[in-house]
Design an enzyme around this catalytic site. Structure first.
Site, PDB file in Angstrom:
ATOM      1  CE1 TYR A  97      43.724  42.795   5.966  1.00 26.86           C
ATOM      2  CE2 TYR A  97      45.800  42.070   6.910  1.00 26.86           C
ATOM      3  CZ  TYR A  97      45.104  42.684   5.899  1.00 26.86           C
ATOM      4  OH  TYR A  97      45.782  43.188   4.805  1.00 26.86           O
ATOM      5  CB  SER A 132      47.905  40.693   3.766  1.00 25.24           C
ATOM      6  OG  SER A 132      48.743  41.136   4.824  1.00 25.24           O
TER       7      SER A 132
END
Length: 258
Positions: free
Chosen positions: A153, A142
């Site tokens: 995350y 990501s």
């Protein structure tokens, strides 16, 4: 195109979103698929592929645990005899808020969700690839390794980037490529299985809106990408078109490099 004719392709997190679109497009290009998810929705995806003349099986597994990853890769090899391509797609932000508001158990859950499935699946699939001296691993990372309200995350996806670079170095001379795609914000249908375990209150909604605004602002194109734009990059990296590329994490965020 038929870049995946007779290739055995394992796609994790194939029930919806990017994983589902990747699986459908691999099937369109002749690949034989093992779709791994803990949701039975991936079984419906496999059935849809078979209904169009493709070949796909569903393997139910919890990839956040080593036993689940090992079981899934073993079943894929038992079904098809080998794994040519592994696309590690499991992961996704559960909560979105400033770091000081994360509880310790939430931090652990984010890392468990977005790092360990890739780590475990790489480890579980690697021996069969090395034995054949052939294989491709595409990890889905990501651009949110540099973003607002997603520190745990970001840490997990930073780990995915590190796995990609380090593992590629270890296995390049043994016939295995390891690469990653780093998607930016992506337009997708509403999730059938929400990542967030409960309803967002007004403050949580405001924090989530901050990441939407930041994602658009950080993109040179000032928009979210489409599922096909993300799948296209992943399939390129998985294909022989990228045969001289390894150890790379490719940002796919409209110019946002993460």
């Amino acid at each position: 195109m038929a870049r995946f004719t007779d290739k055995i392709v394992v796609v994790t997190g194939a029930a919806q979103g990017i994983g589902r679109r990747v699986a459908e497009r691999v099937a369109d290009e002749g690949g034989k698929l093992a779709l791994i998810d803990r949701s039975d929705l991936a079984d419906e995806v496999a059935a849809g592929i078979r209904a169009k003349g493709g070949e796909a099986i569903f393997i139910a597994a919890d990839l956040e645990q080593w036993d689940g990853a090992q079981k899934a890769m073993t079943e894929a090899v038992e079904a098809y005899g080998r794994i040519d391509i592994l696309i590690n797609n499991v992961g996704g932000t559960i909560w979105t808020k400033p770091f000081e508001h994360y509880a310790p158990e939430e931090i652990q859950a984010e890392v468990q969700r977005s790092l360990f499935p890739t780590l475990w699946c790489c480890r579980a699939a690697l021996p069969t690839m090395l034995e054949r001296e052939s294989g491709v691993i595409v990890n889905v990372s990501s651009i949110a390794t540099r973003s607002l309200n997603r520190v745990p995350y970001a840490a997990a996806k930073g780990g995915v980037n590190a796995i990609t670079a380090s593992l590629a170095w270890e296995v390049a001379e043994r016939g295995v490529r390891v690469v990653a795609s780093a998607p930016g914000g992506t337009e997708a249908p509403a999730r059938a299985i929400p990542r967030h375990p409960g309803e967002q209150d007004a403050q949580e909604q405001a924090w989530y809106q901050q990441i939407i605004d930041q994602t658009v602002q950080s993109s040179l194109m000032k928009r979210y990408g489409t599922l096909d734009e993300q799948a296209g990059a992943i399939l390129f990296l998985a294909s022989d078109d990228a045969s001289y590329i390894t150890g790379l994490t490719l940002p796919v965020g409209g110019g946002d490099l993460g």
